[in-house]
Each structure stands twice: as C-alpha cells, then as structure tokens.
Motif scaffolding. Structure first.
Motif, PDB file in Angstrom:
ATOM      1  N   ASN A  67      -1.072   1.318  -3.964  1.00  0.00           N
ATOM      2  CA  ASN A  67      -1.360   0.291  -2.973  1.00  0.00           C
ATOM      3  C   ASN A  67      -0.129  -0.609  -2.919  1.00  0.00           C
ATOM      4  OD1 ASN A  67      -2.044  -2.185  -1.791  1.00  0.00           O
ATOM      5  ND2 ASN A  67      -4.208  -1.883  -2.285  1.00  0.00           N
ATOM      6  N   PRO A  68       0.571  -0.631  -1.781  1.00  0.00           N
ATOM      7  CA  PRO A  68       1.841  -1.365  -1.727  1.00  0.00           C
ATOM      8  C   PRO A  68       1.655  -2.866  -1.922  1.00  0.00           C
ATOM      9  CG  PRO A  68       1.308  -0.378   0.415  1.00  0.00           C
ATOM     10  CD  PRO A  68       0.209  -0.007  -0.517  1.00  0.00           C
ATOM     11  N   LYS A  69       0.477  -3.364  -1.645  1.00  0.00           N
ATOM     12  CA  LYS A  69       0.247  -4.803  -1.782  1.00  0.00           C
ATOM     13  C   LYS A  69      -0.027  -5.194  -3.233  1.00  0.00           C
ATOM     14  CE  LYS A  69      -1.481  -6.567   1.919  1.00  0.00           C
ATOM     15  NZ  LYS A  69      -2.410  -7.048   2.966  1.00  0.00           N
ATOM     16  N   THR A  70      -0.906  -4.431  -3.889  1.00  0.00           N
ATOM     17  CA  THR A  70      -1.314  -4.801  -5.242  1.00  0.00           C
ATOM     18  C   THR A  70      -0.571  -4.024  -6.330  1.00  0.00           C
ATOM     19  OG1 THR A  70      -3.034  -3.141  -5.300  1.00  0.00           O
ATOM     20  CG2 THR A  70      -3.652  -5.252  -4.396  1.00  0.00           C
ATOM     21  N   GLY A  71       0.101  -2.936  -5.939  1.00  0.00           N
ATOM     22  CA  GLY A  71       0.813  -2.129  -6.929  1.00  0.00           C
ATOM     23  C   GLY A  71      -0.123  -1.230  -7.717  1.00  0.00           C
ATOM     24  N   GLU A  72      -1.387  -1.265  -7.355  1.00  0.00           N
ATOM     25  CA  GLU A  72      -2.406  -0.484  -8.040  1.00  0.00           C
ATOM     26  C   GLU A  72      -2.267   1.009  -7.727  1.00  0.00           C
ATOM     27  OE1 GLU A  72      -7.247  -0.789  -8.069  1.00  0.00           O
ATOM     28  OE2 GLU A  72      -6.061  -2.210  -6.910  1.00  0.00           O
ATOM     29  N   GLU A  73      -2.444   1.843  -8.725  1.00  0.00           N
ATOM     30  CA  GLU A  73      -2.372   3.281  -8.492  1.00  0.00           C
ATOM     31  C   GLU A  73      -3.690   3.786  -7.918  1.00  0.00           C
ATOM     32  OE1 GLU A  73      -1.250   5.505 -11.903  1.00  0.00           O
ATOM     33  OE2 GLU A  73       0.856   4.900 -11.750  1.00  0.00           O
ATOM     34  N   VAL A  74      -3.599   4.612  -6.883  1.00  0.00           N
ATOM     35  CA  VAL A  74      -4.818   5.200  -6.311  1.00  0.00           C
ATOM     36  C   VAL A  74      -4.602   6.693  -6.115  1.00  0.00           C
ATOM     37  CG1 VAL A  74      -5.995   3.299  -5.139  1.00  0.00           C
ATOM     38  CG2 VAL A  74      -3.979   4.295  -4.092  1.00  0.00           C
TER      39      VAL A  74
END
Lengths: 100, 93
Positions: A67-74
């Motif tokens: 997720n480019p906003k949160t940096g979270e891996e999905v």
C-alpha cells in the motif's frame, strides 16, 4: 486535437448509417459484437482483428504488493489481465491523424 | 477468435441478415473506433473497455546497432484500458 468521447451510441449510429437497419437493431448488433469478444476472452482465447489489433489474456502470478500510502504489505492474488496490441495500421493511422 | 469467426457468430445469430451486411456491420464498428482515435477522440465502451490516444514525448533515442543518438519525434499511440466488468469476468467474478 478536439477531445470527444464516443460511446456505444456513436458506434450504433455508424452501423445504422452503413446498413439499412433500425437504430434498435444496430444497437443490438454492437452489443453482440462486444459480447462475443468478451466471451472469447473470458474463455481464455485471443481475439485477433486484422488491421485493428489483438486482444490477449495474460496470467499474472501472485506477488506481494505494498500500500503506497501506509507502506503495508498486501498479498496480490494471481489474476488474468487483458492486453490490447494495436495493429501496425492502427498505430500508423493514430500517429498520422494526431500529428501537429 | 479472428475477425471472420466473429462475423460468422453474428451471422449465425441473425439469419435474417445477409452475410455481406454482417461483414459490413462488424467492419464499421472497428473502423469507427480506429477513425475516432485517428481524430484524437476517446471511445468508451462501458463494461468492455476504453480506447484512447496517448502522447509520447519527443526523446533522444539510440540506434541499437550503431549506438548513434537519433532524435525521435513526439508521437501519439493507441491505448486500451479494460473495463471493470470484463476485468471481473476474466477473474471469475
């Protein structure tokens, strides 16, 4: 370069003008053409329209996205995507027609 | 599927139409899309996808054989984006 958006209505109008059919039948035929092309693609077939272009279905493997906003891996699931490769003729006509 | 197979399918479904008219109808549809893009227009077919024209800026390219720098002019290329419905159908939704 004027920037107009054509829709199904414009295509059926063109069909209506070229063949002696009612507006209703013309619209129905435009729909059938798109439907048959879609069905073939969903079956995994390539749709090759000479002097227009080729639609093909490609299989994409699963991968980890972010997720480019949160940096979270999905996780991104494997999926099928459609690509369109225009014919040489179409490329030429589009390049020529849009030249300044 | 190729153009002639598409024409055949439409002809089979419409026995009241002459084969040559079906050919004409199918050809008109593709011609209309190409012509619209040649005029810089966009063709949006909800559920199926949208055809548009993208501008590629002028750039300095290179002759891959000789390595010489060559000026590549600005140009316009056809582009297709798959519609949501078709994208979903491709993935069994």
């Amino acid at each position: 370069m004027s920037n107009k958006t054509l829709t199904r209505m414009d295509l059926s109008e063109a069909v209506f003008r070229s063949v002696g059919l009612s507006r209703n039948d013309s619209a129905q035929l435009v729909e059938s053409v798109l439907q048959h092309m879609s069905d073939a693609l969903v079956r995994g077939e390539q749709v090759k329209i000479s002097s227009f272009g080729t639609f093909s279905v490609r299989e994409k493997a699963a991968r980890v996205g972010r997720n480019p906003k949160t940096g979270e891996e999905v996780p991104i699931n494997p999926r099928r995507v459609l690509t369109f490769r225009p014919s040489h003729l179409m490329k030429e006509r589009v390049a020529e027609g849009n030249k300044k | 599927m190729i153009r002639s197979e598409l024409i055949q399918k439409i002809a089979d479904e419409n026995p009241h139409l002459y084969q040559r008219d079906v050919e004409r109808i199918v050809n008109t549809i593709f011609e209309e899309i190409t012509e619209a893009m040649a005029e810089g227009h966009r063709v949006e077919l909800r559920g199926f996808g949208a055809f548009s024209v993208k501008k590629r800026d002028a750039r300095v390219g290179r002759n891959p054989r000789t390595g010489d720098a060559v000026q590549v002019e600005e140009k316009h290329v056809p582009f297709f984006k798959t519609g949501k419905l078709l994208r979903d159908r491709l993935n069994g939704n």
